[in-house]
Design a protein around this motif. Structure first.
Motif, PDB file in Angstrom:
ATOM      1  N   ASP A 271       0.799  -1.224   0.000  1.00 27.08           N
ATOM      2  CA  ASP A 271       0.000   0.000   0.000  1.00 27.08           C
ATOM      3  C   ASP A 271       0.832   1.276   0.000  1.00 27.08           C
ATOM      4  O   ASP A 271       0.302   2.369  -0.179  1.00 27.08           O
ATOM      5  N   TRP A 272       2.140   1.141   0.191  1.00 23.62           N
ATOM      6  CA  TRP A 272       2.997   2.324   0.269  1.00 23.62           C
ATOM      7  C   TRP A 272       3.446   2.750  -1.124  1.00 23.62           C
ATOM      8  O   TRP A 272       3.445   1.959  -2.063  1.00 23.62           O
ATOM      9  N   PRO A 273       3.829   4.037  -1.249  1.00 22.33           N
ATOM     10  CA  PRO A 273       4.403   4.485  -2.523  1.00 22.33           C
ATOM     11  C   PRO A 273       5.637   3.642  -2.875  1.00 22.33           C
ATOM     12  O   PRO A 273       6.284   3.061  -1.998  1.00 22.33           O
ATOM     13  N   ASN A 274       5.937   3.561  -4.130  1.00 20.86           N
ATOM     14  CA  ASN A 274       7.113   2.842  -4.638  1.00 20.86           C
ATOM     15  C   ASN A 274       7.022   1.336  -4.471  1.00 20.86           C
ATOM     16  O   ASN A 274       8.038   0.640  -4.499  1.00 20.86           O
ATOM     17  N   GLN A 275       5.790   0.820  -4.312  1.00 21.15           N
ATOM     18  CA  GLN A 275       5.600  -0.631  -4.258  1.00 21.15           C
ATOM     19  C   GLN A 275       4.869  -1.149  -5.489  1.00 21.15           C
ATOM     20  O   GLN A 275       4.197  -2.177  -5.441  1.00 21.15           O
ATOM     21  N   SER A 276       5.033  -0.413  -6.591  1.00 19.95           N
ATOM     22  CA  SER A 276       4.456  -0.847  -7.863  1.00 19.95           C
ATOM     23  C   SER A 276       5.155  -0.113  -9.006  1.00 19.95           C
ATOM     24  O   SER A 276       5.976   0.785  -8.787  1.00 19.95           O
ATOM     25  N   LYS A 277       4.858  -0.534 -10.203  1.00 25.83           N
ATOM     26  CA  LYS A 277       5.330   0.075 -11.452  1.00 25.83           C
ATOM     27  C   LYS A 277       6.826  -0.146 -11.674  1.00 25.83           C
ATOM     28  O   LYS A 277       7.403  -1.108 -11.166  1.00 25.83           O
ATOM     29  N   LEU A 278       7.450   0.754 -12.467  1.00 23.96           N
ATOM     30  CA  LEU A 278       8.788   0.445 -12.979  1.00 23.96           C
ATOM     31  C   LEU A 278       9.838   1.487 -12.629  1.00 23.96           C
ATOM     32  O   LEU A 278      10.781   1.714 -13.398  1.00 23.96           O
ATOM     33  N   SER A 279       9.717   2.116 -11.477  1.00 23.88           N
ATOM     34  CA  SER A 279      10.828   2.950 -11.032  1.00 23.88           C
ATOM     35  C   SER A 279      12.037   2.053 -10.776  1.00 23.88           C
ATOM     36  O   SER A 279      11.892   0.849 -10.509  1.00 23.88           O
ATOM     37  N   ALA A 280      13.216   2.622 -10.858  1.00 21.37           N
ATOM     38  CA  ALA A 280      14.422   1.845 -10.573  1.00 21.37           C
ATOM     39  C   ALA A 280      14.365   1.287  -9.148  1.00 21.37           C
ATOM     40  O   ALA A 280      14.825   0.160  -8.889  1.00 21.37           O
ATOM     41  N   LEU A 281      13.790   2.064  -8.253  1.00 17.50           N
ATOM     42  CA  LEU A 281      13.679   1.619  -6.861  1.00 17.50           C
ATOM     43  C   LEU A 281      12.804   0.375  -6.763  1.00 17.50           C
ATOM     44  O   LEU A 281      13.194  -0.621  -6.136  1.00 17.50           O
ATOM     45  N   HIS A 282      11.627   0.421  -7.389  1.00 18.99           N
ATOM     46  CA  HIS A 282      10.730  -0.734  -7.279  1.00 18.99           C
ATOM     47  C   HIS A 282      11.268  -1.945  -8.030  1.00 18.99           C
ATOM     48  O   HIS A 282      11.168  -3.070  -7.532  1.00 18.99           O
ATOM     49  N   ILE A 283      11.827  -1.747  -9.205  1.00 20.49           N
ATOM     50  CA  ILE A 283      12.399  -2.876  -9.952  1.00 20.49           C
ATOM     51  C   ILE A 283      13.437  -3.593  -9.110  1.00 20.49           C
ATOM     52  O   ILE A 283      13.442  -4.827  -9.009  1.00 20.49           O
ATOM     53  N   THR A 284      14.330  -2.817  -8.485  1.00 22.48           N
ATOM     54  CA  THR A 284      15.415  -3.418  -7.693  1.00 22.48           C
ATOM     55  C   THR A 284      14.873  -4.168  -6.481  1.00 22.48           C
ATOM     56  O   THR A 284      15.259  -5.317  -6.220  1.00 22.48           O
ATOM     57  N   ARG A 285      13.960  -3.549  -5.750  1.00 24.48           N
ATOM     58  CA  ARG A 285      13.395  -4.206  -4.564  1.00 24.48           C
ATOM     59  C   ARG A 285      12.564  -5.423  -4.952  1.00 24.48           C
ATOM     60  O   ARG A 285      12.650  -6.480  -4.313  1.00 24.48           O
ATOM     61  N   ALA A 286      11.751  -5.282  -5.993  1.00 18.71           N
ATOM     62  CA  ALA A 286      10.879  -6.377  -6.400  1.00 18.71           C
ATOM     63  C   ALA A 286      11.688  -7.573  -6.869  1.00 18.71           C
ATOM     64  O   ALA A 286      11.309  -8.728  -6.604  1.00 18.71           O
ATOM     65  N   CYS A 287      12.787  -7.328  -7.553  1.00 18.17           N
ATOM     66  CA  CYS A 287      13.631  -8.439  -7.991  1.00 18.17           C
ATOM     67  C   CYS A 287      14.194  -9.194  -6.799  1.00 18.17           C
ATOM     68  O   CYS A 287      14.170 -10.433  -6.770  1.00 18.17           O
ATOM     69  N   GLU A 288      14.696  -8.480  -5.818  1.00 16.88           N
ATOM     70  CA  GLU A 288      15.241  -9.133  -4.625  1.00 16.88           C
ATOM     71  C   GLU A 288      14.171  -9.969  -3.929  1.00 16.88           C
ATOM     72  O   GLU A 288      14.436 -11.097  -3.473  1.00 16.88           O
ATOM     73  N   GLU A 289      12.944  -9.439  -3.850  1.00 13.12           N
ATOM     74  CA  GLU A 289      11.867 -10.176  -3.187  1.00 13.12           C
ATOM     75  C   GLU A 289      11.472 -11.420  -3.983  1.00 13.12           C
ATOM     76  O   GLU A 289      11.196 -12.476  -3.401  1.00 13.12           O
ATOM     77  N   SER A 290      11.443 -11.312  -5.301  1.00 16.12           N
ATOM     78  CA  SER A 290      11.127 -12.482  -6.125  1.00 16.12           C
ATOM     79  C   SER A 290      12.207 -13.544  -5.992  1.00 16.12           C
ATOM     80  O   SER A 290      11.903 -14.741  -5.896  1.00 16.12           O
ATOM     81  N   LEU A 291      13.457 -13.137  -5.980  1.00 14.62           N
ATOM     82  CA  LEU A 291      14.554 -14.098  -5.811  1.00 14.62           C
ATOM     83  C   LEU A 291      14.413 -14.849  -4.491  1.00 14.62           C
ATOM     84  O   LEU A 291      14.618 -16.071  -4.435  1.00 14.62           O
ATOM     85  N   ARG A 292      14.047 -14.119  -3.450  1.00 14.42           N
ATOM     86  CA  ARG A 292      13.882 -14.764  -2.141  1.00 14.42           C
ATOM     87  C   ARG A 292      12.737 -15.763  -2.163  1.00 14.42           C
ATOM     88  O   ARG A 292      12.878 -16.896  -1.697  1.00 14.42           O
ATOM     89  N   ARG A 293      11.591 -15.365  -2.713  1.00 18.25           N
ATOM     90  CA  ARG A 293      10.441 -16.262  -2.752  1.00 18.25           C
ATOM     91  C   ARG A 293      10.693 -17.473  -3.645  1.00 18.25           C
ATOM     92  O   ARG A 293      10.264 -18.593  -3.325  1.00 18.25           O
ATOM     93  N   LEU A 294      11.367 -17.258  -4.743  1.00 21.60           N
ATOM     94  CA  LEU A 294      11.626 -18.338  -5.695  1.00 21.60           C
ATOM     95  C   LEU A 294      12.808 -19.221  -5.282  1.00 21.60           C
ATOM     96  O   LEU A 294      13.076 -20.237  -5.936  1.00 21.60           O
ATOM     97  N   ARG A 295      13.526 -18.818  -4.250  1.00 22.08           N
ATOM     98  CA  ARG A 295      14.672 -19.581  -3.736  1.00 22.08           C
ATOM     99  C   ARG A 295      15.683 -19.862  -4.852  1.00 22.08           C
ATOM    100  O   ARG A 295      16.153 -20.990  -5.040  1.00 22.08           O
ATOM    101  N   THR A 296      16.015 -18.810  -5.559  1.00 22.17           N
ATOM    102  CA  THR A 296      16.979 -18.928  -6.644  1.00 22.17           C
ATOM    103  C   THR A 296      17.896 -17.715  -6.612  1.00 22.17           C
ATOM    104  O   THR A 296      17.574 -16.683  -6.019  1.00 22.17           O
ATOM    105  N   ASP A 297      19.041 -17.836  -7.259  1.00 21.65           N
ATOM    106  CA  ASP A 297      20.003 -16.737  -7.307  1.00 21.65           C
ATOM    107  C   ASP A 297      19.787 -15.828  -8.511  1.00 21.65           C
ATOM    108  O   ASP A 297      20.365 -14.742  -8.570  1.00 21.65           O
ATOM    109  N   TYR A 298      19.000 -16.292  -9.480  1.00 17.23           N
ATOM    110  CA  TYR A 298      18.848 -15.512 -10.705  1.00 17.23           C
ATOM    111  C   TYR A 298      17.502 -15.811 -11.356  1.00 17.23           C
ATOM    112  O   TYR A 298      16.909 -16.871 -11.152  1.00 17.23           O
TER     113      TYR A 298
END
Length: 323
Positions: free
Chosen positions: A92-119
């Motif tokens: 619900d907070w700002p920067n938790q959607s769309k394609l800012s560099a900030l959100h892309i970077t954070r979202a990728c890290e979170e997906s990597l954690r959930r997917l249990r993969t390095d890439y």
């Protein structure tokens, strides 16, 4: 199984892509595991997911299920070309959607954690972000590629001119850019033939159609209603709207001795721009049925009849609407 390059890239993917949107939402975890195991057994090596799949916002439940499946070992992760997506709202907070560099970077890290993969093999922008400049988007993606967290970048739901914008900006930065576009494409939805497909062909972007069965409309929806199988109200309304075409379609399929769902997927496989339609089975039976479409060869006469039943926009633009 048949395999093809993903766009102009060197990576090779199966001609069917396993969509996982039902995992955790309509298909429980043990059943999801069985579907993924069976997909590998039949040679499907291309899996598609998204950080927003699974129901509850921010949980990324579908990615978690895939991560737990990978964690069982047996070479599962190494056998899969894994695609996920970024854009959708994850909080619900700002920067938790769309394609800012900030959100892309954070979202990728979170997906990597959930997917249990390095890439992530294919990191896809789930939608175009009209408020973020392309230089910012590509700067974030370049950093992820440089750090080994992402291998290839793709898009989804882009217009043809968005693809051109993205590619020309990437070219100016000496970056590979997009290798794939995921679009709504099926016999009932052919609008992308105007400009998206020509753009994909011009730039060497692989096309990954989603909703190949039009939400079940092309899976024998009229016949299912006649024999008393359950159908949700929305599907019934759509079937009524398209009844004349669906009657002609299902009769054609019956004359061919083929299942309507198989014909719909086979039609996509006959389109030269298509890399791999996304199949989204809820059950093992649905997965096994979809694989049959790979062996279905449609004659020129049948393809012509399908064009008559479900006419497209008339070819690429501008010839489709001008001289």
């Amino acid at each position: 199984m048949q395999y093809v390059h993903l766009g102009r890239s060197g990576v090779i993917v199966s001609r069917l892509c396993l969509g996982t949107m039902n995992f955790g939402l309509h298909t429980d975890e043990p059943s999801s595991f069985r579907i993924m195991d069976r997909a590998l057994e039949v040679g499907i090596n291309f899996f598609d997911t998204a950080n927003v799949y699974g129901g509850k916002r921010g949980d990324g439940l579908t990615e978690q299920i895939i991560g737990r499946w990978f964690a069982q070992g047996g070479g599962r992760r190494d056998k899969v070309v894994l695609a996920t997506k970024v854009y959708g709202r994850m909080g619900d907070w700002p920067n938790q959607s769309k394609l800012s560099a900030l959100h892309i970077t954070r979202a990728c890290e979170e997906s990597l954690r959930r997917l249990r993969t390095d890439y992530i093999d294919l990191y896809q922008m789930h939608h175009v972000d009209r408020d973020t400049p392309w230089d910012e988007v590509w700067q974030a993606m370049e950093r992820l590629v440089r750090d080994g967290k992402v291998i290839y970048v793709g898009s989804s739901n882009f217009a043809g001119w968005h693809l051109a914008q993205a590619q020309e900006t990437a070219r100016s930065r000496r970056f590979l850019g997009l290798v794939s576009e995921q679009s709504l494409y099926n016999l009932t939805q052919r609008m992308i033939e105007l400009e998206v497909i020509p753009a994909c062909e011009a730039y060497g972007i692989g096309l990954i159609p989603w909703s190949p069965l039009a939400g079940g409309l092309l899976a024998g929806s009229l016949r299912a209603a006649r024999v008393g199988r359950r159908a949700d109200e929305e599907l019934r309304k759509k079937a009524d709207t398209h009844r004349a075409r669906l009657e002609a379609y299902e009769k054609l399929c019956a004359d061919l001795g083929e299942q309507p769902a198989d014909v719909a997927i086979a039609w996509l496989l006959h389109q030269k721009a298509v890399t791999a339609p996304i199949i989204g089975p809820r059950t093992l039976d649905q997965l096994n049925g979809s694989v049959q479409a790979l062996n279905l060869k449609l004659s020129a006469e049948t393809l012509g009849r399908l064009d008559e039943i479900f006419p497209g926009p008339g070819g690429p633009a501008p010839e489709a609407y001008a001289w």
